[in-house]
Enzyme design. Structure first.
Site, PDB file in Angstrom:
ATOM      1  N   GLU A  77       3.615  17.350  30.061  1.00 31.42           N
ATOM      2  CA  GLU A  77       2.593  15.586  29.423  1.00 31.42           C
ATOM      3  C   GLU A  77       0.672  16.142  29.219  1.00 31.42           C
ATOM      4  O   GLU A  77       0.528  15.962  30.702  1.00 31.42           O
ATOM      5  CB  GLU A  77       2.849  14.358  30.907  1.00 31.42           C
ATOM      6  CG  GLU A  77       2.079  12.655  29.716  1.00 31.42           C
ATOM      7  CD  GLU A  77       0.635  12.620  30.401  1.00 31.42           C
ATOM      8  OE1 GLU A  77      -0.227  12.979  29.563  1.00 31.42           O
ATOM      9  OE2 GLU A  77       1.280  12.016  30.604  1.00 31.42           O
ATOM     10  N   GLU A 118     -10.419  15.822  22.251  1.00 26.22           N
ATOM     11  CA  GLU A 118     -10.172  15.188  23.734  1.00 26.22           C
ATOM     12  C   GLU A 118     -11.351  15.318  24.683  1.00 26.22           C
ATOM     13  O   GLU A 118     -11.856  16.418  25.267  1.00 26.22           O
ATOM     14  CB  GLU A 118      -8.710  15.512  25.198  1.00 26.22           C
ATOM     15  CG  GLU A 118      -8.510  14.385  25.668  1.00 26.22           C
ATOM     16  CD  GLU A 118      -7.518  14.786  26.334  1.00 26.22           C
ATOM     17  OE1 GLU A 118      -6.872  15.667  27.003  1.00 26.22           O
ATOM     18  OE2 GLU A 118      -6.747  13.755  26.922  1.00 26.22           O
ATOM     19  N   SER A 153      -3.856  19.805  30.680  1.00 27.31           N
ATOM     20  CA  SER A 153      -4.525  19.539  29.653  1.00 27.31           C
ATOM     21  C   SER A 153      -3.949  20.351  28.157  1.00 27.31           C
ATOM     22  O   SER A 153      -2.570  20.865  28.986  1.00 27.31           O
ATOM     23  CB  SER A 153      -5.643  20.811  29.473  1.00 27.31           C
ATOM     24  OG  SER A 153      -5.660  21.951  29.705  1.00 27.31           O
ATOM     25  N   THR A 154      -3.521  20.263  27.439  1.00 28.77           N
ATOM     26  CA  THR A 154      -3.161  21.123  25.799  1.00 28.77           C
ATOM     27  C   THR A 154      -3.169  22.203  26.009  1.00 28.77           C
ATOM     28  O   THR A 154      -2.581  22.925  26.341  1.00 28.77           O
ATOM     29  CB  THR A 154      -3.444  20.811  24.839  1.00 28.77           C
ATOM     30  OG1 THR A 154      -3.345  19.103  24.710  1.00 28.77           O
ATOM     31  CG2 THR A 154      -2.914  21.426  23.935  1.00 28.77           C
ATOM     32  N   CYS A 175      -5.285  10.350  29.923  1.00 27.36           N
ATOM     33  CA  CYS A 175      -4.650  11.106  28.997  1.00 27.36           C
ATOM     34  C   CYS A 175      -5.088  10.086  27.534  1.00 27.36           C
ATOM     35  O   CYS A 175      -4.192  10.366  26.640  1.00 27.36           O
ATOM     36  CB  CYS A 175      -3.990  11.671  28.885  1.00 27.36           C
ATOM     37  SG  CYS A 175      -2.734  10.813  30.384  1.00 27.36           S
ATOM     38  N   LYS A 209       2.026  20.628  43.305  1.00 25.13           N
ATOM     39  CA  LYS A 209       0.219  21.383  42.859  1.00 25.13           C
ATOM     40  C   LYS A 209      -0.335  20.211  42.493  1.00 25.13           C
ATOM     41  O   LYS A 209      -0.109  20.259  41.563  1.00 25.13           O
ATOM     42  CB  LYS A 209       0.201  22.310  42.617  1.00 25.13           C
ATOM     43  CG  LYS A 209      -0.662  22.894  42.886  1.00 25.13           C
ATOM     44  CD  LYS A 209      -1.522  24.612  42.014  1.00 25.13           C
ATOM     45  CE  LYS A 209      -2.604  24.510  41.023  1.00 25.13           C
ATOM     46  NZ  LYS A 209      -3.666  23.044  41.110  1.00 25.13           N
ATOM     47  N   GLY A 222      -0.500  23.455  28.872  1.00 27.97           N
ATOM     48  CA  GLY A 222       0.716  23.405  28.374  1.00 27.97           C
ATOM     49  C   GLY A 222       1.132  24.004  28.020  1.00 27.97           C
ATOM     50  O   GLY A 222       2.383  25.201  27.660  1.00 27.97           O
TER      51      GLY A 222
HETATM   52  P1  ADP Z   1      -7.392  19.220  33.170  1.00 28.51           P
HETATM   53  O1  ADP Z   1      -8.304  19.744  32.118  1.00 28.51           O
HETATM   54  O2  ADP Z   1      -7.055  17.934  33.345  1.00 28.51           O
HETATM   55  O3  ADP Z   1      -8.161  19.624  34.337  1.00 28.51           O
HETATM   56  P2  ADP Z   1      -5.884  21.617  33.858  1.00 28.51           P
HETATM   57  O4  ADP Z   1      -4.394  21.856  32.881  1.00 28.51           O
HETATM   58  O5  ADP Z   1      -6.935  22.449  33.616  1.00 28.51           O
HETATM   59  O6  ADP Z   1      -6.352  20.300  33.327  1.00 28.51           O
HETATM   60  O7  ADP Z   1      -4.933  21.243  34.947  1.00 28.51           O
HETATM   61  C1  ADP Z   1      -3.772  20.626  34.999  1.00 28.51           C
HETATM   62  C2  ADP Z   1      -3.474  21.189  36.406  1.00 28.51           C
HETATM   63  O8  ADP Z   1      -2.464  22.372  36.013  1.00 28.51           O
HETATM   64  C3  ADP Z   1      -4.116  21.557  37.532  1.00 28.51           C
HETATM   65  O9  ADP Z   1      -3.862  21.521  39.248  1.00 28.51           O
HETATM   66  C4  ADP Z   1      -4.899  22.761  38.171  1.00 28.51           C
HETATM   67  O10 ADP Z   1      -4.360  23.938  39.061  1.00 28.51           O
HETATM   68  C5  ADP Z   1      -3.477  23.555  36.580  1.00 28.51           C
HETATM   69  N1  ADP Z   1      -3.587  24.662  36.013  1.00 28.51           N
HETATM   70  C6  ADP Z   1      -4.217  25.002  35.853  1.00 28.51           C
HETATM   71  N2  ADP Z   1      -4.414  26.837  34.951  1.00 28.51           N
HETATM   72  C7  ADP Z   1      -3.494  26.847  35.458  1.00 28.51           C
HETATM   73  C8  ADP Z   1      -2.222  27.633  34.435  1.00 28.51           C
HETATM   74  N3  ADP Z   1      -2.195  28.678  33.476  1.00 28.51           N
HETATM   75  N4  ADP Z   1      -1.191  27.298  35.018  1.00 28.51           N
HETATM   76  C9  ADP Z   1      -0.080  26.969  35.414  1.00 28.51           C
HETATM   77  N5  ADP Z   1      -1.512  25.275  35.826  1.00 28.51           N
HETATM   78  C10 ADP Z   1      -2.537  25.882  36.211  1.00 28.51           C
END
Ligand code: ADP
Length: 491
Positions: free
Chosen positions: A271, A402, A250-251, A305, A197, A254
């Protein structure tokens, strides 16, 4: 003499900003009005019946509609990946797997211009970056891992490497095609099947990659690419028939993923964020160091990052480095990402621009001094001038959190021990940079700074053969190189 020098610099800035526009043509970018989900080798309508817009952050115009996958769609993709794994891919000889991966690499090269233009339109990064870095490096990852596919027993001698099964892969918006390549290439080389995704603001190059995968005749279901936002990602993470989660983002997310898979058999590589320190010693070649700092945080809008978002300068050269930085920032061109002269393109989304602007306010409220380039920025679209903060304290949020934007927090130091302590004083540990003439200092820094990647006298250099990943809240597991293969194998 000094006045003359200033005038020359001013002239240089003006001439850089007055360059005639050199936009890359959009004509190669074939973007459909609407994109479906790529499941089992075909493009299928989402059972949610929902679509969301993807826009060009440089001018806020709509580019296309993208399918919003729900849990039923995720399940379809996982079932397709499981069937492809059990019935086809597991039994495909490693040599055959390699041929498919090579084919994908070559097709990325053939369509490089189109992919670069779409990456820039959908994500906002300068065409120079997508053309010269993102797309070629994505192809290189496929070439590199194609080479390993039939040599796994040499990569891991005396172990009997076996694939894990179905991999769920979730990627962010900063390097959409490259992150897809980082995740897909090693998973295919090791015999796994995939549900990937992309991030909701940058789905288009992943969908173009789906077209390439279809054209390359990869057996249906081996790679499934589904689009959607966080809830789609969560449905992948929580699906019981997935064996491995590979996440970059994002952390905060994560941590959610870690909790969700705790107690399950799912393997994971995460990561996550970073707050990298770039360290300039007084014996460093200062002009190169300043250029490296600029490259580390401002090119690519700081949407990296491993961006060098903290700068530590040895006190004796602080004044001269600061002046050089300010002069160089003044010369950066912010604007149309499709223009080949642009250094800093558009911020990826309105939401991200708001986050950056929030931190600019926080920095000033915390007492740091802000300096921004005086350049004009387009009225429409999401843009941020390159910004530096001085007078920054270790505890300031702009030095700890960050920001993911073109914002640099500068501090000074006197001794090696002091800078090691300061550099390590964050929750993150993804990357760092050291600028010095002395090899002994480099070794001292690389052994004592807790970061997965440390560059010496350079910054932001990537190669498929070299592992990448972090310590502490920057995540765990490595991608790239042999380590990246191991992450998709039972050994
Ligand atoms: P950023 O701050 O870089 O946008 P995110 O961690 O929000 O980072 O998003 C990174 C990826 O994780 C995107 O593909 C987003 O749709 C997906 N994402 C966001 N929330 C969730 C979640 N709860 N579970 C799994 N994937 C998610």
């Amino acid at each position: 003499m000094a006045a003359k020098k200033v005038n020359t610099i001013k002239l240089k800035f003006e001439s850089a900003r007055n360059l005639a526009p050199a936009p890359e043509s959009k004509s190669v970018a074939k973007i459909e009005e609407r994109y479906e989900l790529f499941i089992n080798g075909k493009f299928e309508k989402p059972s949610s019946k929902k679509y969301f817009d993807t826009i060009n952050p440089a001018n806020e115009e709509k580019l296309s509609s993208v399918a919003d996958a729900n849990a039923t769609d995720v399940n379809k993709a996982v079932v397709a990946a499981r069937n492809a794994y059990e019935k086809v891919w597991k039994k495909t000889s490693p040599k055959e797997r390699a041929k498919y991966i090579y084919r994908i690499a070559r097709m990325i090269q053939e369509r490089a211009r189109e992919l670069a233009v779409i990456e820039t339109l959908d994500g906002g990064k300068p065409i120079r970056e997508s053309r010269d870095f993102d797309v070629p490096t994505a192809a290189n990852h496929f070439f590199y891992y194609a080479g390993w596919a039939d040599k796994l027993e040499y990569a891991f001698p005396n172990r009997s490497p076996q694939p894990l099964g179905v991999a769920g892969q979730i990627i962010p918006w900063n390097f959409p095609l490259l992150m897809a390549a980082w995740k897909i290439a090693p998973a295919l080389a090791t015999g796994n099947t995939i549900v990937l995704k992309p991030a909701e603001t940058t789905s288009l190059t992943a969908l173009k990659l789906a077209e390439i995968i279809q054209e390359a005749d990869l057996p249906p279901g081996v790679v499934n690419i589904i689009t959607g936002a966080g809830s789609t990602g969560a449905a992948i993470v929580n699906h019981p028939d997935i064996n491995k989660i590979a996440f970059t983002g994002s952390t905060d997310v994560g941590k959610i993923i870690q909790k969700a898979i705790a107690g399950s058999n799912k393997k994971a590589t995460l990561e996550l964020g970073g707050k990298a320190a770039n360290i300039i010693f007084d014996d460093a070649p200062l002009d190169q160091a300043v250029e490296g700092v600029i490259n580390g945080i401002f090119f690519n809008q700081g949407h990296v990052c491993c961006a060098g978002s903290r700068l530590f300068v040895q006190e004796s050269v602080y004044k001269v480095v600061l002046q050089k930085l300010k002069d160089r920032i003044e010369s950066l061109i912010v604007g149309d990402p499709l223009d080949k002269n642009t250094d800093i393109g558009a911020i990826n989304s309105k939401q991200q621009l708001e986050v950056i602007n929030k931190y600019l306010k926080i920095g000033q409220q915390e007492g740091a001094e802000m300096f921004q380039s005086s350049c004009a920025i387009p009225k429409k679209g999401f843009y941020c001038r390159p910004t530096i903060f001085t007078n920054v304290a270790q505890s300031n949020r702009i030095a700890q959190e960050e920001i993911f934007g073109p914002v640099l927090a500068i501090q000074t130091f006197r001794t090696e021990d002091e800078v090691i302590e300061k550099a390590n004083n964050t929750p993150f540990g993804l990357s760092a940079g050291v600028w010095t003439d002395k090899g002994s200092k480099i070794f001292n820094m690389t052994s004592k700074i807790r970061a997965g990647v440390i560059w010496a006298n350079t910054y932001n250099k990537f190669d498929p053969t070299s592992p990448f990943g972090g310590y502490k809240e920057s995540g765990y597991g490595r991608e790239g190189g042999l380590h990246g293969l191991g992450a998709y194998l039972k050994l």
